[in-house]
Design a protein around this motif. Structure first.
Motif, PDB file in Angstrom:
ATOM      1  N   SER A  75       0.912  -1.332  -0.159  1.00 18.16           N
ATOM      2  CA  SER A  75       0.119   0.284   0.363  1.00 18.16           C
ATOM      3  C   SER A  75       0.861   1.079  -0.278  1.00 18.16           C
ATOM      4  O   SER A  75       0.201   2.795  -0.549  1.00 18.16           O
ATOM      5  N   ILE A  76       2.163   1.387   0.883  1.00 20.27           N
ATOM      6  CA  ILE A  76       2.656   2.603   0.497  1.00 20.27           C
ATOM      7  C   ILE A  76       3.435   2.629  -0.705  1.00 20.27           C
ATOM      8  O   ILE A  76       3.476   3.896  -0.935  1.00 20.27           O
ATOM      9  N   VAL A  77       3.580   1.820  -1.528  1.00 15.07           N
ATOM     10  CA  VAL A  77       4.238   1.744  -2.654  1.00 15.07           C
ATOM     11  C   VAL A  77       3.465   2.311  -3.831  1.00 15.07           C
ATOM     12  O   VAL A  77       4.213   3.033  -4.658  1.00 15.07           O
ATOM     13  N   LEU A  78       2.329   1.508  -3.415  1.00 16.48           N
ATOM     14  CA  LEU A  78       1.245   2.126  -4.645  1.00 16.48           C
ATOM     15  C   LEU A  78       1.141   3.295  -4.358  1.00 16.48           C
ATOM     16  O   LEU A  78       0.787   3.816  -5.087  1.00 16.48           O
ATOM     17  N   PHE A  79       1.230   4.063  -3.172  1.00 14.83           N
ATOM     18  CA  PHE A  79       0.165   5.308  -3.266  1.00 14.83           C
ATOM     19  C   PHE A  79       1.536   6.389  -3.311  1.00 14.83           C
ATOM     20  O   PHE A  79       0.858   7.279  -4.346  1.00 14.83           O
ATOM     21  N   TYR A  80       2.756   5.652  -3.181  1.00 14.91           N
ATOM     22  CA  TYR A  80       4.055   6.633  -3.501  1.00 14.91           C
ATOM     23  C   TYR A  80       3.944   6.754  -5.330  1.00 14.91           C
ATOM     24  O   TYR A  80       4.132   7.547  -5.997  1.00 14.91           O
ATOM     25  N   GLY A  81       4.033   5.825  -6.298  1.00 10.12           N
ATOM     26  CA  GLY A  81       3.258   4.933  -7.316  1.00 10.12           C
ATOM     27  C   GLY A  81       2.601   5.768  -8.041  1.00 10.12           C
ATOM     28  O   GLY A  81       2.822   6.545  -9.138  1.00 10.12           O
ATOM     29  N   GLY A  82       1.059   6.015  -7.465  1.00  8.89           N
ATOM     30  CA  GLY A  82       0.210   7.423  -7.567  1.00  8.89           C
ATOM     31  C   GLY A  82       0.566   8.574  -7.537  1.00  8.89           C
ATOM     32  O   GLY A  82       0.157   9.139  -8.962  1.00  8.89           O
ATOM     33  N   ILE A  83       1.772   9.466  -7.007  1.00  9.02           N
ATOM     34  CA  ILE A  83       1.660  10.500  -6.954  1.00  9.02           C
ATOM     35  C   ILE A  83       2.847  10.067  -7.936  1.00  9.02           C
ATOM     36  O   ILE A  83       2.721  11.351  -8.865  1.00  9.02           O
ATOM     37  N   ALA A  84       3.596   8.939  -8.354  1.00 11.05           N
ATOM     38  CA  ALA A  84       4.858  10.034  -9.547  1.00 11.05           C
ATOM     39  C   ALA A  84       4.162   9.577 -10.610  1.00 11.05           C
ATOM     40  O   ALA A  84       4.214  10.937 -11.666  1.00 11.05           O
TER      41      ALA A  84
ATOM     42  N   LEU B 215      -3.312  13.402  -4.624  1.00 11.03           N
ATOM     43  CA  LEU B 215      -4.327  12.439  -3.549  1.00 11.03           C
ATOM     44  C   LEU B 215      -5.755  11.850  -4.017  1.00 11.03           C
ATOM     45  O   LEU B 215      -5.105  10.284  -3.537  1.00 11.03           O
ATOM     46  N   ALA B 216      -5.229  11.774  -5.079  1.00 10.86           N
ATOM     47  CA  ALA B 216      -7.011  11.145  -6.178  1.00 10.86           C
ATOM     48  C   ALA B 216      -5.438   9.959  -6.953  1.00 10.86           C
ATOM     49  O   ALA B 216      -6.195   9.365  -6.378  1.00 10.86           O
ATOM     50  N   PHE B 217      -4.408  10.347  -6.955  1.00  8.35           N
ATOM     51  CA  PHE B 217      -4.311   9.366  -8.324  1.00  8.35           C
ATOM     52  C   PHE B 217      -3.180   8.348  -6.488  1.00  8.35           C
ATOM     53  O   PHE B 217      -3.417   7.283  -6.804  1.00  8.35           O
TER      54      PHE B 217
END
Length: 250
Positions: free
Chosen positions: A114-123, A163-165
């Protein structure tokens, strides 16, 4: 409520308070460390817009206090995003004593992913989505128009997209948790795929600015992540309650 139960409830409240306090302190410490670079951080975030501005155009501040507070506001959000691994670790430390061993084995990789995906969405939003939509927005206006975006408005725009991504990229984790807990199943989700496709575009409409391009750029990754979640969720299923009752908590 008996005395031992009351004592246990109070201890849980105290531990929750300490968890929240440590999380807030972590955010503040990171913010203090980044405050000196507030203007550089804002320049980095604004770079996709600056690169697409027409010649002789620049960003402006319509509020007297905006040049000071807008970069610091962004830095506070950056500190919050950067502290998410620590915050999630604190949440994990709070709930872990009440979990079964198989639940811990299940939730640890989900927590990390979940941490990796959250940062991945922002990137993904910063490196892929922002250049596309900003190039589109800055290129469709009439030639007689001078584009001078406000720094505060741009900050609100990008924070909403980040935040959305970041949240949208958590879809695989949400699907795995739903299937593992028995709330739904992969076969049921596959049957509802047409409704989910429509729902992705409707949700993207609320999470992004009111334009078709940014909505599509959010909805399509959401659908791909939904399919990924179905694949990963196939490895997880709800554990029978009888089996759970036989397993000791750690």
């Amino acid at each position: 409520m008996t005395e031992p139960a009351q004592s246990g409830f109070i201890s849980h409240l105290l531990e929750l308070r300490n968890t929240l306090l440590r999380s807030v302190i972590a955010v503040l410490v990171i913010f203090i460390g980044l405050a000196y670079f507030a203007n550089d951080i804002y320049s980095f975030v604004a770079n996709p817009l600056i690169e697409n501005l027409p010649e002789n155009s620049q960003m402006i501040a319509t509020d007297v206090t905006a040049p000071l507070f807008t970069p610091f506001k962004l830095t506070l959000f950056v500190a919050l995003f950067a502290a998410i691994p620590f915050i999630l670790h604190q949440i994990w430390s709070f709930i872990a004593p009440g979990l079964y061993a198989h639940e811990k084995r299940m939730l640890i990789p989900i927590l990390l992913s979940s941490i990796v995906l959250f940062y991945g969405g922002i990137a993904f939003c910063y490196f892929v989505v922002l250049p596309i939509i900003l190039s589109f927005f800055t290129g469709i206006g009439p030639e007689v128009m001078t584009l001078t975006p406000d720094i505060s408005s741009y900050l609100g725009f990008v924070l909403k997209l980040f935040l959305a991504f970041g949240i949208a990229f958590e879809i695989p984790v949400a699907i795995m948790l739903l299937c593992w807990s028995g709330v739904t199943s992969t076969s049921s989700l596959k049957e509802k795929r047409p409704y989910i496709v429509v729902g992705a575009f409707v949700l993207a409409m609320f999470l992004t600015p009111p334009d078709v391009l940014s909505q599509t750029l959010l909805a399509l990754p959401m659908l791909l992540l939904f399919e990924l979640g179905l694949i990963l969720a196939a490895f997880y299923s709800a554990k029978p309650s009888s089996e759970e009752s036989q397993e000791e908590k750690q």
